[in-house]
Structures are given as C-alpha cells and as structure tokens.
Scaffold this active site. Structure first.
Site, short mmCIF file in Angstrom:
data_model
loop_
_atom_site.label_atom_id
_atom_site.label_comp_id
_atom_site.label_asym_id
_atom_site.label_seq_id
_atom_site.Cartn_x
_atom_site.Cartn_y
_atom_site.Cartn_z
CG ASP A 195 2.49 3.53 -5.20
OD1 ASP A 195 1.24 3.13 -5.44
OD2 ASP A 195 2.89 3.94 -4.32
CD GLN A 206 -1.42 2.23 -7.37
OE1 GLN A 206 -2.49 2.28 -7.18
NE2 GLN A 206 -0.35 2.79 -6.67
CB SER A 242 -8.46 -2.05 -2.69
OG SER A 242 -7.60 -1.01 -3.13
CE LYS A 251 0.62 3.73 -0.56
NZ LYS A 251 0.74 4.55 -1.74
N GLY A 311 4.41 10.69 -1.36
CA GLY A 311 4.88 9.41 -1.72
C GLY A 311 4.71 8.88 -3.10
CB ALA A 312 1.76 9.50 -5.50
CB ILE A 344 -2.42 10.08 -9.31
CG1 ILE A 344 -2.03 11.00 -8.24
CG2 ILE A 344 -1.26 9.93 -10.33
CD1 ILE A 344 -1.04 10.42 -7.32
CB SER A 360 -9.98 1.75 0.21
OG SER A 360 -9.23 0.71 -0.60
CG ASN A 419 1.74 -0.44 -3.29
OD1 ASN A 419 2.37 -1.31 -3.44
ND2 ASN A 419 1.00 0.29 -4.11
N GLY A 431 -7.12 8.90 -12.98
CA GLY A 431 -6.36 8.02 -11.54
C GLY A 431 -6.78 6.88 -11.75
#
Length: 285
Positions: free
Chosen positions: A105, A258, A18, A68, A133-134, A228, A16, A89, A251
């Site tokens: 998203d 997000q 993030s 998710k 999911g995306a 993405i 990740s 998310n 992406g």
C-alpha cells in the site's frame, strides 16, 4: 510443472480490478501464468491457505478486505513494512511452502508522487481524510518523506492514535472530518517551494457510499488532490479539486502501483509500465 497461478482473495471480491491488471501484463509479456479472483469468506481463510501452500503451482495471492489483518497468524514471516502496519495485502509462497506477507500500500501510494518527491521543498504538508487501513499506510509513507500531517476522521482520537503510532516526531494534528466541510477565509502564507497534498483515504465518494464534502478553501494554492477511490475513478472530490485549479491523482494510479510490486514478486518480471495509459483506459470501461 503446471502453469503458475496467483489469486486475489476477499469478501466480497467480484469488484476487484486486479485480475484485469495482472492479466493485461501477463499477456503483454507473454508469460505463462494465471491470476484470478477467489471469494474467500472469513471462516474459510485458514483452509484456503493450508490447501494452497501445498500446491507448488500456486505462487501467492493479493489480499483485500476483510482479510488484511486476520491473515497475519496464518503466515510464516512478514516484511518490515507489513509488520509496522499490522496488515498484509500480498502473500508470496516460497518453494518450501513458506508464506511471506508484504504490504504494498505505502509504495503503491507513493509511486505517482515520485516526480514531486524528487524535488527539494521548504516544507511539506498533507491533509489526510480517513483513519482506516489505507490511511495507516499513507500516514507512515508520508511521515517517512518529511510531511507534516493533518489527519481528519469521524473519531479524532483514533486519528491521534494513528499519528502517535505511525508518524513519529513532528507537529502533526488530528481533527474531526467536519472541519473541512465549511468554507474558510484562512489566508495561506507564501507556498512557493512547498508541497501540499489533500488525500481522500476513506471510502467516502465510492459507489454506494456518501460523498466526501471538502471545501477547497482549506487547501493552499497548487495543492495536489489525491483520491484512492477507484469506483468511480472520477470522484466528485477530484472534479471539485480540478474546478478549483488543483492538479489531481486518481485511485487507479495507486492501484496499478501496488499491483506492479506484487506482479514482480509473483511472476519474477517487472510489468510493462509503458502501457499504463492503455491499462487505465481498460480499467475505466
């Protein structure tokens, strides 16, 4: 009160980006806060949320695969977008311990397209590759913005079901993913004043996955290529699009978009987006 903190949870989670994004913004703004990755296995999700909802310093978490959808029964409320998509998310803890689920998203995907979407178009069409999911969020977002959609997947029936569920009325089409592999001599009509997108919403092209094979003769002139995938940032799909003369969006643009929404929900301040170029350079390293 101790320092407020948030997590990103998933299984796996080491990949990740993030924590780097949120840490970068916290430092730029001088906000006393922490954001870290936490490895939460599927069987540990309920215990993780029960423990942290009682902690007044925990302000929430971002949620990646495979949680998710399975996180939904553990939450107290969903925002309308998360309810529509059936996936969360971002979880935000309220002062009383209530947990509210959001899905960023769709707005994150749309953010780098906003300069284009502000214009009026005679027609808008998007070719979307992927049915996960995306793709759900992307289908809903583009349908709301007046796009006619072509969704390609390994299972065209699943693509059709997604369109029926999320895209509403319109002449949308579901096809097999192999449709775009072979060249076509289709003569596109005049696309002046139109907006065309080609979107990879699948894991194809991601490190460790097969490459996405897309022949760019299927894309009208000036179509925007949007991938993405974030690892690698410069995918073969985008390289081929650029070589064929198409503008591209990587992406990281969606990832940062997000994260920006979640950051403001967590820390109560908009992130410093004037540093996006610097942030992208860090994320590419």
């Amino acid at each position: 009160m101790s320092t407020p903190f948030a997590h990103v949870i998933g299984d796996p989670i080491a990949q990740s980006k993030s924590p780097l994004i949120h840490g970068f913004w916290l430092e730029k703004l001088g906000i006393a806060g922490r954001y870290k990755a936490r490895h939460v296995k599927p069987g540990e999700l309920g215990a993780y949320l029960s423990k942290h909802r009682e902690n007044g310093s925990w302000i929430g978490c971002n949620v990646t695969m495979p949680h998710k959808q399975t996180i939904l029964p553990h939450l107290d409320a969903l925002d309308p977008v998360a309810e529509l998509l059936g996936a969360v998310n971002t979880v935000v803890r309220q002062e009383n311990g209530t947990l509210i689920g959001f899905n960023t998203d769709a707005p994150g995907f749309l953010e780098p397209l906003q300069p284009v979407l502000k214009s009026q178009h005679l027609f808008r069409m998007a070719r979307i590759i992927g049915t996960g999911g995306a793709a759900r969020a992307i289908i809903a977002a583009l349908s709301d913005n007046g796009f006619t959609l072509v969704v390609a997947g390994r299972n065209p029936a699943k693509a059709r079901a997604l369109l029926d569920e999320l895209a509403g009325d319109g002449e949308h089409h579901a096809i097999g993913i192999d449709h775009f592999r072979q060249p076509t001599d289709f003569a596109f009509d005049d696309r002046e004043g139109c907006c065309d997108l080609v979107i990879n919403a699948s894991p194809l092209g991601m490190a460790g996955n097969p490459e996405l094979v897309f022949d760019w003769s299927h894309a009208p002139p000036r179509s925007i290529a949007y991938d993405i995938v974030t690892n690698p940032v410069e995918t073969p799909f985008l390289k081929a699009a650029r070589a064929a003369g198409h503008p591209t969006i990587n992406g990281l643009s969606m990832l940062i978009g997000q994260a920006a929404i979640a950051f403001e929900k967590f820390f109560g301040a908009p992130p410093p987006r004037d540093h996006d170029a610097e942030l992208q350079e860090l994320l590419i390293k």
